[in-house]
Structures are given as C-alpha cells and as structure tokens.
Design an enzyme around this catalytic site. Structure first.
Site, mmCIF file in Angstrom:
data_model
loop_
_atom_site.group_PDB
_atom_site.id
_atom_site.type_symbol
_atom_site.label_atom_id
_atom_site.label_comp_id
_atom_site.label_asym_id
_atom_site.label_seq_id
_atom_site.Cartn_x
_atom_site.Cartn_y
_atom_site.Cartn_z
ATOM 1 C CB SER A 1 0.629 -21.466 8.250
ATOM 2 O OG SER A 1 0.116 -21.369 6.927
ATOM 3 N N GLY B 1 -5.150 -10.227 0.054
ATOM 4 C CA GLY B 1 -3.960 -9.400 0.065
ATOM 5 C C GLY B 1 -2.711 -10.197 0.397
ATOM 6 C CE LYS C 1 -2.660 -15.446 -3.882
ATOM 7 N NZ LYS C 1 -1.674 -16.301 -3.170
ATOM 8 C CG ASP D 1 -2.143 -12.017 -2.585
ATOM 9 O OD1 ASP D 1 -1.101 -12.400 -2.041
ATOM 10 O OD2 ASP D 1 -3.242 -12.584 -2.418
ATOM 11 C CB SER E 1 4.852 -19.021 -2.953
ATOM 12 O OG SER E 1 3.709 -19.192 -3.770
#
Length: 564
Positions: free
Chosen positions: A239, A361, A415, A466, A476
């Site tokens: 993606s 980011g 993150k 992020d 996610s």
C-alpha cells in the site's frame, strides 16, 4: 526587518545605469583587485569563455547559488557585465552607489518589475552584456530550481544571443560572515539565438525559457552538479509503495513500481489499480514490473517500501545494481534483524548511494494519496533533503525535513512499540493503555537521546504525531496486533491472522537488546518483549505496567535530558 527602499530611490539607480553605465575608474579598479583574488582564493575553473560574443548585446543566464555568482561570471569575459541585484542591497546609499558603479541595478523580487526589465532591454539594445538569474532567487541546496519566464521574454524582445552558464561550488564558500576557500567552477555553453518578437506573450516567453534552461542544466551536470530527479524505482508494491509511486508521478517523476512476482505485476498493470490500495488509480507515468526487471543504474531515486524484516532480502537483491549517483529513500519503520540496526545504518553500509534518507510521520497510504499528509524527511545530506522536499511538496505533501536521522528512526520504532503496548493494555481500560504507551515511549526517548537523537524530533511529527495517527487508525496493523496480544493470542499466530507480521512484533525484541547494549533500564519495554515471546501473560503485563514506580526513571530522564 529593514523596510524596502522607496521607488523614487530605486529610480535613481535605474536612471544612472541607463544614462551612464558603469563607472570606469571604480569598475576596473575593483575588478583589478577582485579577479586575481577570486582566481587564487577559490581556485576558480572557467570553461567555455570563448562562447561569449566579443561584441554586441549578450544575455548571460547562469544558475544562482551565492552572492558571489555575479563576480564569478563577470571574470569569464573581458567585457563589463551588468546584473540585477535585489533592491534590499540598495538601502544603504554607499553600498547602492558602489554596486551601481559596478553594473548592478535593483530588482523587486517576487513580482513583475517592469523598471528592471526596461533597464535590461536598454542595455542589451545598446550592445552591453546583462546577467539575469533565470531562477529569480538563490537556490542554495539540491539540484537547480525552476526558471522563470523573464529570461525568455528578454531574449525575444531584444533578439540578442543567450549564453547558458553553470556555477558550481559558491554555495560552499560562505559560512555566516566567513568566506571560505571553496573550489569553484564555471562553465559557459554555446550561445542560443531566438527570433526577435516585439511583444511576446507570456506563453511564448515561457516556451523560450524552457529551451534555455535545459542548456544551463547540461552545463551544471557536466560540472558534477546534482542532477534533477527524473526517474524513481520503488521496491515493494504494497500500500505504501503504491501510494508513493502515485505521489511521485504527480510531481512529474517517471516511476517504476517493482513487484515481487510477475503475476502481481501483470495484475496491477492490467487494472491500473493495486488491491492493496483500492480506489487509487495508478497514473500513466507509473510503469509496473517485477523488481528483477528494473534497471537501477539509470534511476535517480530508489525507494525501499518494505518492512524492516524484509529489508535484508531486498537489499541483497538490488543493492549491487544501485548507481553511486542514485539516492535511497526508506519507508521502513523498525529495526533490521538480526543485529537491530536502523534501516539507514543497514543500507548505508551496503549500498554506495550518494545519499540515504528516511520518510516517516503519520502518513497512511490511502489518505496521503487522496488528501495529502504531513511527513518527516530525515537525511544527513542537505542537498538530498532540499531536492526531495521540493518533489514531495509538488506531490501535495507537507514536508518537515530534518538531519536528525537517529531521532526520526527511533521515533518510528517508539510509535510502533507504544501503539502495541497501548492496544495490549487497552483490554484493562484506557488508563492502563495510556500508562503503557507513555512508559514505553519515554524509554524510547532516552534511547534516542543516547543515540544522538533530539527531543524535538520525538515531540514532532515523527514521534507523537505518528503515534496519535497510528493509535487512532482502525486499520493499524500494530494496533490490531496489540489487541490480539491483550486477548491472549500468541505472537506467532498473529501474523497468520493479520496475513502479515506487524513491524512492532519484530522491533520490540530488537529494542530490548538495544537497551541492554546501551546500558539503559527499560522495564516497560522489557515486559512488552516478555509478553510477545510468551514469558508474561496479558494480565501479568497490565499488572506490571500499573506497578511501575517512577522515582528512578525520573532521575534517569533528567540525566538523559541534560545530556541531550
């Protein structure tokens, strides 16, 4: 900020230039001192000086990197040359008088200045040489900027020959108020001529400029200047790889999207859409093929859009085929097994590219294509940052460029780990989730400071930005993996459920080792690693998060903060 000089004051310099020209005594005295000094101090190389016509009007069209450029170009011909200078330089009367004596006249940057154009036309029609910077302003880093149509308009209105010129090295000469002895090169191309047109249209002037500027770029690249990015290859048709291919194509880059298998390449090429990124049509500028079919030697930018765990295989497949004048951009967010190197460290040791950078980011693929995104571009190479930032900006992204590569890479790891921790603890409530995320994230902050990273990187887009974007995203992978961990699903089964391994499951064990090697305590991250490998159950993990006593960590944080 100083105010602009009034128009009536600027008119004095235009009138003096039109009526009197240079002041011969001042001009030849200054030139007699500066020319040998420039040739010796900057070890100046001048190539193609015989291309400047010995008489008649001549339009000199160089690129612009430094305030030194007019002087470097001037000493390439025995004839005096006139040049435009920003109007702010004429605010001090003595300075304006001196520049005017040397052939400078004021121009208002950022707007159409008809007075400056009129002065230029009068000088050219009088048989003088006039230097005009087609870019309109200094482009200090990266490849050359875009030329404005003013140079094409002057060429058409006067019919004089145009000499394309490249100046390389002057951008390295100035550091604050210090002028360093940087090596400088100037190359002049063969003059170009165009038919005279009384009142050329803006479109015609732009077309002539588009013929002049490639000749300047040719001289620039011949000198070894950084060429513009024209072609890119993307390894990885997931993606993010597909999204980046679409965005780069929007910016005018010819893109090759490299798939793992021939069947995948044929399917995407036929549909002009990737099932991993539904609803996004691939532009015609994107050519889809297998990675093996891409000729990397002629590519300006090579992008690795693969997870960190797959980076060694991807580098092994294409690393030797990447040219030394190519740059590499990484989209991996994690550490590279088995040694736990950051992606840029791993690639820099194995690919002799001119520059290596990281894109981070909160940029989710589909949203970035449809609505834009705010991203972080981290690289130690200032030219690469400037060049790619401009391309990504043209693609519709908001770019935060930084040289804090260590901070950006470890913020990406942070993150992922913090999202995994928060989701795993969320089965016991939002308070537990917040505590888990903050403790893992703060430990990663200390590791980043120990590795040379900066706090502002963590509190910016690469870190907290992020983190928020990932924890809020329903799709996610790291969040879904954490939720499964919190429900007691073994880590080795999560990859099969999600049909791919989230980078956080690979990164956390490597982060545990990184903390050990750095000699830093990281109890929350260690326990998260224990949850992943099955040494702690979900309830024990949540209990360990709640039982942490922060006193010792506060002392460590203060010490790390002072060190950063």
């Amino acid at each position: 900020m100083p105010s602009r000089a009034p128009a009536r004051d600027l008119a004095i310099y235009h009138d003096r230039t039109r009526a009197r020209g240079i002041q011969p005594i001042v001009y030849w005295l200054v030139r007699g001192v500066l020319q040998p000094l420039i040739l010796i101090y900057f070890r100046a190389t001048r190539i193609g000086r015989d291309h400047v016509p010995k008489s008649g009007g001549v339009l000199l069209a160089p690129n612009h990197r430094s305030f030194l450029d007019p002087f470097l170009v001037a000493i390439c011909s025995p004839r005096p040359s006139y040049f435009m200078a920003k109007q702010e330089l004429f605010q001090k009367r003595w300075q304006g008088w001196l520049l005017n004596c040397l052939g400078a006249f004021p121009v208002k940057r950022g707007e159409a200045d008809e007075e400056a154009m009129k002065t230029s036309r009068m000088l050219l029609e009088r048989g003088e040489m006039v230097l005009v910077f087609p870019e309109g302003t200094r482009i200090r880093k990266g490849s050359l900027g875009k030329a404005k149509r003013g140079v094409g308009r002057l060429a058409l209105e006067t019919g004089v020959p145009v000499v394309p010129i490249a100046v390389l090295g002057t951008e390295n000469a100035r550091r604050g108020w210090k002028i360093r002895p940087a090596k400088v090169k100037v190359r002049l191309g063969r003059p170009l001529t165009f038919p005279r047109v009384e009142s050329p249209s803006p479109r015609l002037a732009a077309e002539v400029t588009e013929r002049i500027w490639p000749c300047v770029e040719l001289q620039w690249e011949w000198l070894g200047g950084l060429p513009p990015m024209r072609k890119a290859a993307i390894v990885g048709a997931g993606s993010m790889g597909t999204a980046l291919a679409t965005l780069l194509a929007r910016a005018g880059i010819d893109v090759q999207l490299g798939c793992r298998t021939q069947a995948t390449a044929e399917r995407i090429q036929e549909r002009r859409e990737n099932e991993r990124l539904p609803g996004v049509h691939l532009p015609d500028e994107v050519k889809v093929s297998t990675v093996a079919e891409i000729e990397f030697g002629g590519v300006d930018l090579v992008c690795f859009a693969v997870p960190s765990r797959d980076l060694p295989a991807a580098v092994a497949q294409v690393g030797a085929r990447v040219g030394q004048r190519s740059a590499v951009l990484l989209l991996s967010k994690g550490l590279v097994p088995p040694l736990g190197l950051t992606p840029t460290q791993y690639v820099a040791e194995r690919i002799p590219a001119r520059a290596v950078g990281l894109l981070g980011g909160p940029a989710h693929a589909a949203e970035a294509v449809r609505h834009g995104a705010s991203v972080v571009l981290a690289s130690s190479d200032a030219d690469f940052r400037a060049q790619l930032s401009k391309i990504l900006d043209d693609a519709g992204l908001d770019v935060d460029a930084t040289d804090d590569v260590a901070g950006a890479e470890l913020a990406a790891c942070a993150k992922n780990a913090a999202t995994l921790a928060a989701a795993a603890a969320s089965t016991s409530g939002m308070n537990a989730a917040g505590a888990a995320a903050s403790r893992v994230f703060s430990e990663m902050h200390r590791l980043a400071l120990h590795s040379g990273g900066r706090t502002e990187t963590f509190v910016g887009l690469a870190g907290t930005g992020d983190l928020v974007g990932t924890t809020l995203a329903d799709h996610s992978r790291n969040r879904r993996a954490g939720e499964l961990l919190g429900r007691g699903v073994p880590a080795d089964q999560i990859a099969a459920i999600l049909e791919e391994t989230p980078e956080s499951l690979d990164a956390v064990p490597l982060l545990v080792r990184a903390f050990e090697q750095a000699g830093l305590e990281a109890p929350a991250t260690n326990d998260l690693g224990a949850l992943i490998d099955g040494r702690l159950g979900p309830e024990e993990w949540v209990a360990s998060v709640r039982a942490r006593k922060p006193r010792g960590r506060f002392r460590e944080r203060a010490t790390a903060g002072s060190r950063g």
